[in-house]
Write a protein that holds these residues in place. Structure first.
Motif, short mmCIF file in Angstrom:
data_model
loop_
_atom_site.label_atom_id
_atom_site.label_comp_id
_atom_site.label_asym_id
_atom_site.label_seq_id
_atom_site.Cartn_x
_atom_site.Cartn_y
_atom_site.Cartn_z
N PHE A 140 6.30 -1.30 3.28
CA PHE A 140 6.96 -0.06 2.91
C PHE A 140 8.16 0.18 3.82
CE2 PHE A 140 2.79 1.92 1.18
CZ PHE A 140 3.00 1.35 -0.06
N ILE A 141 9.28 0.54 3.22
CA ILE A 141 10.47 0.91 3.97
C ILE A 141 10.26 2.32 4.52
CG2 ILE A 141 12.95 1.33 3.81
CD1 ILE A 141 12.83 -0.80 1.44
N ASN A 142 9.72 3.18 3.68
CA ASN A 142 9.39 4.55 4.05
C ASN A 142 7.94 4.77 3.62
OD1 ASN A 142 8.92 7.44 3.53
ND2 ASN A 142 11.09 7.71 3.98
N TYR A 166 9.43 1.77 -5.89
CA TYR A 166 8.44 2.61 -5.23
C TYR A 166 7.10 2.37 -5.91
CZ TYR A 166 8.80 5.93 -9.15
OH TYR A 166 8.78 6.50 -10.39
N MET A 167 6.04 2.53 -5.15
CA MET A 167 4.69 2.37 -5.69
C MET A 167 4.24 3.72 -6.24
SD MET A 167 1.12 1.40 -3.76
CE MET A 167 1.49 -0.32 -3.50
N ALA A 168 3.93 3.73 -7.53
CA ALA A 168 3.45 4.96 -8.16
C ALA A 168 2.06 5.29 -7.62
CB ALA A 168 3.39 4.79 -9.68
N GLU A 200 11.22 0.38 -10.28
CA GLU A 200 12.53 0.23 -9.65
C GLU A 200 13.32 1.53 -9.72
OE1 GLU A 200 16.25 -2.92 -9.55
OE2 GLU A 200 15.03 -2.81 -11.35
N TYR A 201 14.08 1.76 -8.66
CA TYR A 201 14.96 2.95 -8.62
C TYR A 201 16.11 2.77 -9.58
CZ TYR A 201 12.58 4.65 -4.48
OH TYR A 201 11.64 5.13 -3.60
#
Length: 135
Positions: free
Chosen positions: A81-83, A107-109, A134-135
């Motif tokens: 994870f980046i954040n 992001y992981m839902a 994906e963003y």
């Protein structure tokens, strides 16, 4: 173009979340086209304004596993994870529609692991569906 390379997903420095944890029967990737201000004209014909960026949605199942194994899989994700709160990460994914791999920022839902049983102080989790968007 690169064809399928015997892996579904890779994270970070090419670390692979292996088939030991992912079941192939639940793997799918959707390539989403995105529209900006598309609308129907006076004749009712849709006038699309499609953006260049197509986002992917990656869905897969992790196999049923004991709590210590589940913790290891979650540790694997947390390490990438980046954040931590946003649960975002970079992933290289095989996209069947494109016939190639692609690296994307996802992001992981949110997901809900379900317990099948408890035995000798350990939990056995059922298979669990995970989505990376994906963003």
């Amino acid at each position: 173009f690169m064809a399928y390379t015997n892996r579904f997903l890779a994270f970070g420095n090419d670390e692979i979340l292996g088939r030991k944890w992912i079941s192939a029967d639940g793997y799918n990737v959707t390539l989403h086209s995105q529209d900006l201000d598309s609308a129907r004209n006076q004749s009712g014909v849709l006038e699309r304004h499609v953006l260049q960026h197509q986002s992917v949605e990656i869905n897969f199942n992790i196999r049923p596993m004991w709590s210590y194994q589940f913790d290891a899989v979650m540790d694997f994700f947390r390490a990438h994870f980046i954040n931590q709160i946003e649960k975002d990460l970079n992933v290289t994914v095989y996209v069947p529609e494109l016939g190639t791999t692609r690296t994307c920022h996802c992001y992981m839902a949110d997901f809900t692991p379900a317990v099948l049983m408890e035995k000798n102080g350990m939990l056995l989790y059922d298979k669990c569906s995970i989505s990376l968007i994906e963003y």
